[in-house]
Design a protein around this motif. Structure first.
Motif, PDB file in Angstrom:
ATOM      1  N   VAL A   1       4.084 -15.611 -44.016  1.00  0.00           N
ATOM      2  CA  VAL A   1       3.602 -16.414 -42.884  1.00  0.00           C
ATOM      3  C   VAL A   1       3.898 -17.890 -43.124  1.00  0.00           C
ATOM      4  O   VAL A   1       4.357 -18.608 -42.230  1.00  0.00           O
ATOM      5  CB  VAL A   1       2.089 -16.205 -42.674  1.00  0.00           C
ATOM      6  CG1 VAL A   1       1.517 -17.226 -41.702  1.00  0.00           C
ATOM      7  CG2 VAL A   1       1.826 -14.795 -42.173  1.00  0.00           C
ATOM      8  N   ILE A   2       3.654 -18.348 -44.341  1.00  0.00           N
ATOM      9  CA  ILE A   2       3.887 -19.756 -44.666  1.00  0.00           C
ATOM     10  C   ILE A   2       5.345 -20.120 -44.445  1.00  0.00           C
ATOM     11  O   ILE A   2       5.660 -21.150 -43.836  1.00  0.00           O
ATOM     12  CB  ILE A   2       3.475 -20.034 -46.129  1.00  0.00           C
ATOM     13  CG1 ILE A   2       1.953 -19.891 -46.279  1.00  0.00           C
ATOM     14  CG2 ILE A   2       3.935 -21.415 -46.570  1.00  0.00           C
ATOM     15  CD1 ILE A   2       1.471 -19.985 -47.706  1.00  0.00           C
TER      16      ILE A   2
ATOM     17  N   SER B   1      -1.932 -21.663 -53.933  1.00  0.00           N
ATOM     18  CA  SER B   1      -2.488 -23.011 -53.794  1.00  0.00           C
ATOM     19  C   SER B   1      -2.545 -23.430 -52.324  1.00  0.00           C
ATOM     20  O   SER B   1      -3.530 -24.007 -51.867  1.00  0.00           O
ATOM     21  CB  SER B   1      -1.661 -24.014 -54.598  1.00  0.00           C
ATOM     22  OG  SER B   1      -1.708 -23.720 -55.975  1.00  0.00           O
ATOM     23  N   GLY B   2      -1.455 -23.124 -51.602  1.00  0.00           N
ATOM     24  CA  GLY B   2      -1.441 -23.446 -50.174  1.00  0.00           C
ATOM     25  C   GLY B   2      -2.489 -22.675 -49.403  1.00  0.00           C
ATOM     26  O   GLY B   2      -3.208 -23.230 -48.557  1.00  0.00           O
ATOM     27  N   LEU B   3      -2.612 -21.371 -49.709  1.00  0.00           N
ATOM     28  CA  LEU B   3      -3.616 -20.539 -49.047  1.00  0.00           C
ATOM     29  C   LEU B   3      -5.026 -21.024 -49.367  1.00  0.00           C
ATOM     30  O   LEU B   3      -5.903 -21.067 -48.491  1.00  0.00           O
ATOM     31  CB  LEU B   3      -3.459 -19.080 -49.483  1.00  0.00           C
ATOM     32  CG  LEU B   3      -2.168 -18.365 -49.046  1.00  0.00           C
ATOM     33  CD1 LEU B   3      -2.083 -16.997 -49.709  1.00  0.00           C
ATOM     34  CD2 LEU B   3      -2.095 -18.229 -47.550  1.00  0.00           C
ATOM     35  N   GLY B   4      -5.242 -21.413 -50.620  1.00  0.00           N
ATOM     36  CA  GLY B   4      -6.562 -21.901 -51.018  1.00  0.00           C
ATOM     37  C   GLY B   4      -6.924 -23.203 -50.337  1.00  0.00           C
ATOM     38  O   GLY B   4      -8.056 -23.387 -49.881  1.00  0.00           O
ATOM     39  N   ASN B   5      -5.965 -24.120 -50.258  1.00  0.00           N
ATOM     40  CA  ASN B   5      -6.212 -25.385 -49.559  1.00  0.00           C
ATOM     41  C   ASN B   5      -6.537 -25.132 -48.096  1.00  0.00           C
ATOM     42  O   ASN B   5      -7.469 -25.720 -47.534  1.00  0.00           O
ATOM     43  CB  ASN B   5      -4.979 -26.285 -49.680  1.00  0.00           C
ATOM     44  CG  ASN B   5      -5.173 -27.634 -49.027  1.00  0.00           C
ATOM     45  OD1 ASN B   5      -5.355 -27.739 -47.822  1.00  0.00           O
ATOM     46  ND2 ASN B   5      -5.095 -28.686 -49.821  1.00  0.00           N
TER      47      ASN B   5
ATOM     48  N   ALA C   1      -2.499 -27.299 -40.283  1.00  0.00           N
ATOM     49  CA  ALA C   1      -1.952 -26.010 -40.710  1.00  0.00           C
ATOM     50  C   ALA C   1      -0.430 -26.060 -40.798  1.00  0.00           C
ATOM     51  O   ALA C   1       0.166 -25.552 -41.761  1.00  0.00           O
ATOM     52  CB  ALA C   1      -2.391 -24.917 -39.741  1.00  0.00           C
ATOM     53  N   LEU C   2       0.208 -26.666 -39.793  1.00  0.00           N
ATOM     54  CA  LEU C   2       1.673 -26.765 -39.801  1.00  0.00           C
ATOM     55  C   LEU C   2       2.148 -27.630 -40.959  1.00  0.00           C
ATOM     56  O   LEU C   2       3.107 -27.280 -41.662  1.00  0.00           O
ATOM     57  CB  LEU C   2       2.166 -27.334 -38.468  1.00  0.00           C
ATOM     58  CG  LEU C   2       3.676 -27.528 -38.340  1.00  0.00           C
ATOM     59  CD1 LEU C   2       4.408 -26.208 -38.514  1.00  0.00           C
ATOM     60  CD2 LEU C   2       4.030 -28.155 -36.991  1.00  0.00           C
TER      61      LEU C   2
ATOM     62  N   LEU D   1      -6.789 -20.255 -42.003  1.00  0.00           N
ATOM     63  CA  LEU D   1      -6.489 -19.000 -42.691  1.00  0.00           C
ATOM     64  C   LEU D   1      -5.026 -18.641 -42.460  1.00  0.00           C
ATOM     65  O   LEU D   1      -4.614 -18.328 -41.349  1.00  0.00           O
ATOM     66  CB  LEU D   1      -7.393 -17.886 -42.161  1.00  0.00           C
ATOM     67  CG  LEU D   1      -7.147 -16.481 -42.731  1.00  0.00           C
ATOM     68  CD1 LEU D   1      -7.331 -16.483 -44.244  1.00  0.00           C
ATOM     69  CD2 LEU D   1      -8.081 -15.481 -42.081  1.00  0.00           C
ATOM     70  N   LEU D   2      -4.235 -18.700 -43.526  1.00  0.00           N
ATOM     71  CA  LEU D   2      -2.819 -18.325 -43.480  1.00  0.00           C
ATOM     72  C   LEU D   2      -2.683 -16.957 -44.137  1.00  0.00           C
ATOM     73  O   LEU D   2      -3.035 -16.792 -45.308  1.00  0.00           O
ATOM     74  CB  LEU D   2      -1.970 -19.356 -44.231  1.00  0.00           C
ATOM     75  CG  LEU D   2      -2.031 -20.791 -43.691  1.00  0.00           C
ATOM     76  CD1 LEU D   2      -1.477 -21.767 -44.726  1.00  0.00           C
ATOM     77  CD2 LEU D   2      -1.254 -20.911 -42.401  1.00  0.00           C
ATOM     78  N   LYS D   3      -2.180 -15.979 -43.396  1.00  0.00           N
ATOM     79  CA  LYS D   3      -2.193 -14.594 -43.878  1.00  0.00           C
ATOM     80  C   LYS D   3      -0.932 -14.237 -44.661  1.00  0.00           C
ATOM     81  O   LYS D   3      -0.083 -13.484 -44.207  1.00  0.00           O
ATOM     82  CB  LYS D   3      -2.372 -13.638 -42.701  1.00  0.00           C
ATOM     83  CG  LYS D   3      -3.701 -13.810 -41.981  1.00  0.00           C
ATOM     84  CD  LYS D   3      -3.848 -12.782 -40.889  1.00  0.00           C
ATOM     85  CE  LYS D   3      -5.157 -12.913 -40.161  1.00  0.00           C
ATOM     86  NZ  LYS D   3      -5.298 -11.922 -39.078  1.00  0.00           N
TER      87      LYS D   3
END
Length: 617
Positions: free
Chosen positions: A298-299, A281-285, A552-553, A292-294
């Motif tokens: 990474v998160i 969900s976080g990556l999609g948002n 992003a943060l 782009l969070l890889k």
């Protein structure tokens, strides 16, 4: 067979998803319950095969891995014929593995990209000035090399003859080419934009600055790849406890059914599902909003960052030099600007391009008797007037007089980090043009947002002069600023911060930034930067939108919180169910599975909240 199955794990993941979707359609749209359960059973078994293989491999190595954790969840659900749960658990775990595999592939691609950009051929000057083309691997210390306009400099060395402008963006990250003449240093991988140079080779191959960049990237990425995911560390303790508890209960009670019940209720379905749902969900948002969070690791790391280190050119600044200030010392300013534009259209210098862009609507005049003074500027005749365009040194060397005000203006603008172009018409100073790479719009607000979100130190590292760096740091309110930094210096500084206990994010956009991007706990690349910087990084701000950095943060912090919430919910439910087995008369497998399914629904809904995440104002 094992190698074939693991090689096609992504295809198995897609197959599992398709079968689950078809099963749900049959069940809810056509009420074909039996056919639906058969398909879910098929999805569970087919998808579970690669997971079970990995779990067995880990057990042979005496490792209790996340694969074993998921295997227990799948087998437990199959034992009680809850095919829906087993199929969902199988797919989500396979999907997480696919994301991780893709990230590793990008990492390998980044190194390949760096290697491909290294010089391959060189022109070596031999006996009697005979020039031969040779492979870069054949070069040795002390060789004399010839580099022509547009050529790539193949070694680190010193200029022994010739002049020209070298684009050193691959090394220093600075957009303005640097004038090179005798005794000046040059670096492998840089481009000679104009001129001709003879170079004495001092460092070749892997010993060059560019070679060290590749080495630094490889070392930093190798160190990073050894980090375990949080869920793996958790399962290291959780899985043995559940297994041991089931064995103890079976040994004490001699009840196989009770032991299986504990295994089933102890299977962390919500835990296995909750973490991927939060991350996906976080990556999609993020992807929807240009971030782009890889991957999930990474998160988690990004959410803990307390120090951010920035490159200057193309990161804090736009990346294109612009005319930002003009001081006129003549009443005929329009005429002086026309002379300036006329002369600059004879030049290919980046500062000339900035001036032409600023005054593109001004019509030029015929130019004659053009004389280029390397490193200083141009002298030409325009409409009968002798016009000089260039540095203060050019004008002073030709006896142009500067009054006190002019000297003060030049000193002030130089101290502010501007590049200066002066115009003399008929032997008198007419214009002073200040050019610089302008800061990104509203960047001060973005940096303040980062500080409010827990970033204690904002640091600037640049290959530019210290005076220029200090000016920008003062304007932006940065904690520290360091100029004249080569890629190895930047990476070393990042490593020093890490050794002091800081969690460091590095933000950059150039090839020269890739060692620091890889060394940092989190590498953040601007989307318009080089492919190498983007591939090496952990986070990419698409379209180079710096405003997305606070977003992003904030998203990473929200996703990490959400993941922890789902873990707590999952563990709390498992504890509740296990306590219910031992200390209540009403707890049975049916009630336990009802609560179990409810917890899965709760963590899914909680994770999906991230799809609507917005940065609080």
């Amino acid at each position: 067979m094992k190698r074939y199955i693991l090689k096609h794990r992504n295809q198995i993941t897609i197959f599992t998803l398709v079968v689950i979707v078809v099963a749900f359609v049959l069940h809810y749209a056509f009420h074909q319950t039996q056919q639906s359960e058969i398909l879910l059973l098929v999805a569970s078994i087919v998808g579970g095969i690669p997971i079970w293989m990995q779990a067995l491999e880990a057990l042979r190595l005496k490792i209790i891995s996340i694969d074993l954790l998921v295997s227990i969840a799948i087998i437990g659900a199959l034992t009680i014929q809850n095919y829906e749960e087993s199929a969902i658990v199988t797919f989500l775990f396979l999907f997480g593995l696919s994301l991780e595999q893709r990230t590793l592939a990008k990492t390998r691609l980044a190194i390949q990209e760096l290697v491909s950009m290294a010089p391959k051929r060189a022109l070596r000057v031999g006996v009697d000035d005979v020039v031969e083309e040779v492979d870069v691997d054949d070069l040795q210390f002390g060789d004399v090399l010839l580099v022509k306009t547009g050529g790539q400099i193949p070694v680190d060395g010193l200029v022994i003859a010739g002049e020209g402008y070298s684009n050193e963006a691959t090394i220093t990250g600075e957009s303005l080419p640097v004038f090179k003449q005798k005794d000046d240093p040059v670096y492998a991988g840089t481009i000679l934009e104009n001129g001709t140079l003879r170079i004495y080779a001092q460092k070749v191959g892997e010993d060059t600055t560019f070679g060290k960049i590749i080495e630094l990237v490889e070392e930093a990425q190798d160190a990073k790849s050894q980090a375990e995911r949080f869920i793996d560390r958790f399962s290291k303790y959780y899985t043995p406890v559940v297994l041991l508890l089931a064995l103890v209960v079976w040994w004490v009670s001699q009840s196989v059914e009770l032991a299986i019940t504990i295994l089933v209720l102890g299977c962390p379905g919500a835990l296995v599902i909750g973490v991927p749902v939060s991350n996906v969900s976080g990556l999609g948002n993020g992807a929807k909003h240009g971030v782009l969070l890889k991957g999930s690791s990474v998160i988690q790391s990004f959410s803990k960052v307390d120090t951010m280190v920035f490159d200057k050119t193309g990161t804090l600044t736009v990346g294109n030099p612009e005319v930002v200030h003009v001081i006129s010392y003549t009443k005929k300013q329009d005429q002086a600007l026309q002379y300036l534009v006329s002369v600059e259209r004879e030049s290919q210098h980046p500062l000339a391009k900035a001036i032409i862009e600023a005054y593109k609507d001004i019509q030029s005049l015929p130019v004659s008797q053009t004389r280029v003074i390397r490193g200083d500027g141009i002298i030409a005749k325009v409409a009968g007037e002798v016009v000089m365009v260039g540095t203060p040194t050019l004008l002073k060397n030709h006896q142009v007089i500067f009054d006190k005000q002019m000297e003060a203006d030049i000193a002030e603008l130089e101290n502010q980090g501007h590049s200066l172009v002066l115009v003399s018409v008929g032997g008198s100073v007419a214009l002073l043009i200040a050019i610089r790479d302008v800061l990104r719009q509203d960047i001060v607000k973005d940096l303040l947002d980062l500080q409010k979100m827990g970033i204690s130190d904002l640091v600037l590292l640049s290959g530019d002069s210290q005076s220029a760096v200090d000016v920008i740091a003062h304007q932006l309110g940065l904690s520290k600023a360091f100029g004249k930094m080569l890629p190895k210096d930047k990476a070393a500084y990042v490593k020093e911060l890490q050794q002091q206990g800081h969690v460091v994010a590095f933000v950059g956009d150039g090839i020269n930034d890739s060692p620091s991007l890889a060394q940092a706990d989190i590498g953040i690349a601007m989307g318009s930067g080089t492919d190498v910087a983007i591939e090496t990084s952990d986070v990419v701000l698409m379209n180079s939108d710096f405003h997305k950095l606070p977003y992003a943060l904030g998203l990473a912090k929200a996703t990490n919180r959400n993941m922890k919430q789902n873990i707590i919910i999952a563990i709390a439910v498992v504890i509740f169910l296990l306590l219910g087995v031992f200390f209540s008369q009403w707890m049975n497998m049916a009630i336990g599975m009802f609560v179990h399914e409810g917890s899965i629904l709760v963590v899914i809904l909680n994770g999906m909240r991230l799809l609507k995440y917005k940065l609080k104002k």
